[in-house]
Design an enzyme around this catalytic site. Sequence first.
Site, short mmCIF file in Angstrom:
data_model
loop_
_atom_site.label_atom_id
_atom_site.label_comp_id
_atom_site.label_asym_id
_atom_site.label_seq_id
_atom_site.Cartn_x
_atom_site.Cartn_y
_atom_site.Cartn_z
N SER A 32 49.02 -39.22 -10.32
CA SER A 32 50.42 -39.39 -11.26
C SER A 32 50.03 -38.69 -12.60
O SER A 32 48.52 -38.89 -12.96
CB SER A 32 50.86 -40.70 -11.86
OG SER A 32 51.58 -40.49 -12.86
N TYR A 91 50.39 -49.80 -13.18
CA TYR A 91 50.50 -48.45 -12.63
C TYR A 91 49.58 -47.59 -13.64
O TYR A 91 48.60 -46.97 -12.66
CB TYR A 91 52.08 -48.17 -12.93
CG TYR A 91 52.33 -46.25 -12.21
CD1 TYR A 91 52.82 -46.87 -10.73
CD2 TYR A 91 52.21 -45.44 -13.09
CE1 TYR A 91 52.93 -45.49 -9.75
CE2 TYR A 91 52.76 -44.23 -12.15
CZ TYR A 91 53.09 -43.93 -11.46
OH TYR A 91 53.15 -43.74 -9.91
#
Length: 249
Positions: free
Chosen positions: A141, A153
Amino acid sequence: MAHPSSLAGQGALVTGAARGLGLAIARRLAEGGAQVWLNGRDTGALEMAATTIGGDCRILAFDIADDLATEKAFMQLEEHGGLDILVNNAGRRDRRPLGELRRSDMSDMLAVNLVAPFDLARRAAEQMRRKGRGRIINITSIASEIARGDIPYTASKGGLSAMTRALAAELGGHGITVNSVAPGYFATEANREMVADRSVEEHLGRRTSLGRWGQPDEIAGAVAFLASSEASYITGQTLAVDGGYLAHF
């Protein structure tokens, strides 16, 4: 001779392939000629996904965080010729602020987003070594490079990016390349509420070079390229597919 972008005769496993980015990636690999195994926990959703893809597409339903289930799945893959391509796409997200998170929340996130990809890569590399080649592609990401909170995350994706480099260093001598693709803002089912939020659309209009959301099919080409022989001298790299989000200010 086969075209260098052809994936004919290769076995590929895509985790989290029932929908969103995983489904788009699996479809593109199948179009390239690969035998694609779709992973997820929902057998019904995987069967529907396989129907939309067609080609040499099979389902392999198991929880990537379950060690025994993963071991059985890789035994099945070995029986069908073993893996040439692994795409670690499955992941979790928890956007709650720091004050609402507990130790167990971080542990659960790392188990799915980092520990499971490590284990899948370890098992895949064992099969790829015997073939003398392989491709491991981790879906990280842009959160591995920049942050806006979202701590578990962001930490897990940063770890996955670092693990990509370490795997590349160790496995290169076996003909195995390891790279990452870092998506930016993509209009997937998981982001449905954000896609409908006008303020997010305006943010992307200002913050990205292309001024819009990415569509799932727009990440699939990058993964297919890294899986192909055209990327044979690329390893340990992270390719941002983000509409210019990281480059634009």
